[in-house]
Design a protein around this motif. Sequence first.
Motif, mmCIF file in Angstrom:
data_model
loop_
_atom_site.group_PDB
_atom_site.id
_atom_site.type_symbol
_atom_site.label_atom_id
_atom_site.label_comp_id
_atom_site.label_asym_id
_atom_site.label_seq_id
_atom_site.Cartn_x
_atom_site.Cartn_y
_atom_site.Cartn_z
ATOM 1 N N HIS A 13 0.842 -1.203 0.000
ATOM 2 C CA HIS A 13 0.000 0.000 0.000
ATOM 3 C C HIS A 13 0.882 1.260 0.000
ATOM 4 O O HIS A 13 0.650 2.198 -0.774
ATOM 5 N N MET A 60 2.689 1.627 -3.389
ATOM 6 C CA MET A 60 1.814 2.081 -4.467
ATOM 7 C C MET A 60 1.385 3.535 -4.287
ATOM 8 O O MET A 60 1.164 4.245 -5.263
ATOM 9 N N ASN A 61 1.330 3.960 -3.051
ATOM 10 C CA ASN A 61 1.031 5.371 -2.810
ATOM 11 C C ASN A 61 2.182 6.247 -3.319
ATOM 12 O O ASN A 61 1.963 7.267 -3.979
ATOM 13 N N TYR A 91 4.310 5.476 -5.629
ATOM 14 C CA TYR A 91 4.287 5.388 -7.101
ATOM 15 C C TYR A 91 3.216 6.335 -7.670
ATOM 16 O O TYR A 91 3.452 7.105 -8.603
ATOM 17 N N ALA A 92 2.023 6.255 -7.077
ATOM 18 C CA ALA A 92 0.890 7.012 -7.612
ATOM 19 C C ALA A 92 1.107 8.524 -7.475
ATOM 20 O O ALA A 92 0.653 9.298 -8.311
#
Lengths: 398, 174
Positions: free
Chosen positions: B132, B135-136, B138-139
């Motif tokens: 999580h 991916m945060n 990355y986003a």
Amino acid sequence: MPIIDKARPDPAWVDRLRQRYPTEREWDHVLSSKQRRRAGPGYTPLAVGEIVAGLEALLRHEIGGDFAISDAKWLAGGASKLQIAFWLEWDKPGVGKTRERMVLRMEPPESAVETSRRREFEILAKMKGVLAVPDVYWVDPDGSFLQYPALVCGFVTGTTKPSGITSSVTGIGINFGPKFREPLGAQVIRDMAIMHQWDWQAADLRSFDLPQPGTEAVEWNINHWARVWQEDCNEEVPFVSEIEHWLRLNMPPIDRISLTHNDFRSGNFLFDETSGQITSWLDWELAHLGDRHQELGFFAVENMGHKSEDGSQHLAHGLMPIERMLEEYQQVSGLSVEQRKVDYYRVFFCYRAAVIILGTCIRAAMGGKTHQDLTVAWLSGFAYRNLEEARDVLERIG
Amino acid sequence: MELRPEFLLPAIAKTLKDVILPALDETHQVAQEQLKLAIGFLDIMASQRHLLFAFDLDELARHAATAGELAALLGTSADHADLLAQAGKIAGSGAGDPDGIVALTRQLRAAIVAMIEDGYGRGDAALAAKIHSKMNDYAKVQLLRERGWALPMGFENTPDAVPAIAGQLGKVTA
């Protein structure tokens, strides 16, 4: 990794997705129908006369031959449905010979949101006398008479936004101005409370599945959109998958199952500019039985609102600060509000927007499946703000 | 060859604006809107076309990095070694077939999603929290790039808060 040709989906692949993402039967029906049509032709411009011929066939079946259709014209508005306004002279039960203006709502081969006309027809009929909604008359749920599934409803006067203001192609971020936002905000809260308190158990909703208390309805909802994403997305967007997992891990149990409109927002109600009164709630096609916090979470999505004139406040959907809306909703409805659930559904709606815009809209435009492919393609630019809002909320609440 | 998109795209947009739009029936709202959107897309393609390769190369490099980090986290680096090596080589050289770069990035995107599925499927809360967080991160960058690219479409409430895509890609010219 096997390559899936989503433009010509293999029925066995669709069936695997159906098994993987169980959802309500009517949602399953419309999504599966969409996949069966996918490899078919794109949208070919239809003349009004062609549609009227189908409408006449529907009306002959429903009311016999004693009617006349006139002044049929395209209606603008809405990114996902073909809409035609027309006048109908007919022998209305309980009224007699009458002439009234009606609207035909019909799907293109694929739309931004694939939904059920049967279900829209049913809930509109049930909402009559509960909330301001258009009268509904006839439905062609599987396109037996018209080119595509369609329903006929009454023409309702009103506007989605005050005269003279401009807004984006979808009505996102409507600015009602100081004159209208107070009275409209109060009516929106009143109507939301009425809807959430409505006794759906006494209503015999045949095209709705009735969820068990707990998280069943939440899971059906996530599965619905996760399946849409799998079936429609052209390229993977890793953060969409990440959000889906977060939503599954954090599903809030529902303490009281309510009817939720599921697209209850500015742009989906009409109001009268003279009286300031809401004249109709539109687009009931996503309605389902679920958590009242869903609506509240949608109002909490900042991307759908704007700043007040002095820049001091963010107005949820252009109506009022979200904190005030939640407080007034509790007072009017007598129902409790949990902030964590509001945040959850705020993330959910940002996720759903990304699924629709980056998945279905792009897919529909690529296949030339709608009557306004550039509109649905243009919407893709709105997806990233939604994903960023979800990311921002997730960073805050974990 | 002179018939190149750098002048044809703006020329088509100008013709649509100057000649076709004024001749269109003002009451035909659907036609009006579709034409304005067509002009909008042409304007964006014309103004950002020269940034497309840099955008795609940047996407390739960042997706390769994220895929590599996730694979290390899950202990599956060997499964993705060929893909990561291929992406790393192109990203490092700054050159490659444009269509091939997009296709490779799509493979990386799919690999990342498969790793997310794998990670969450293991039922390990600590691992899920790490995914999580990854991916945060990355986003945060990915969405800034996407919003920068889509900035001319007018969906940002506070456009000044989103850096222009040319600047994000280090392609600002004096």
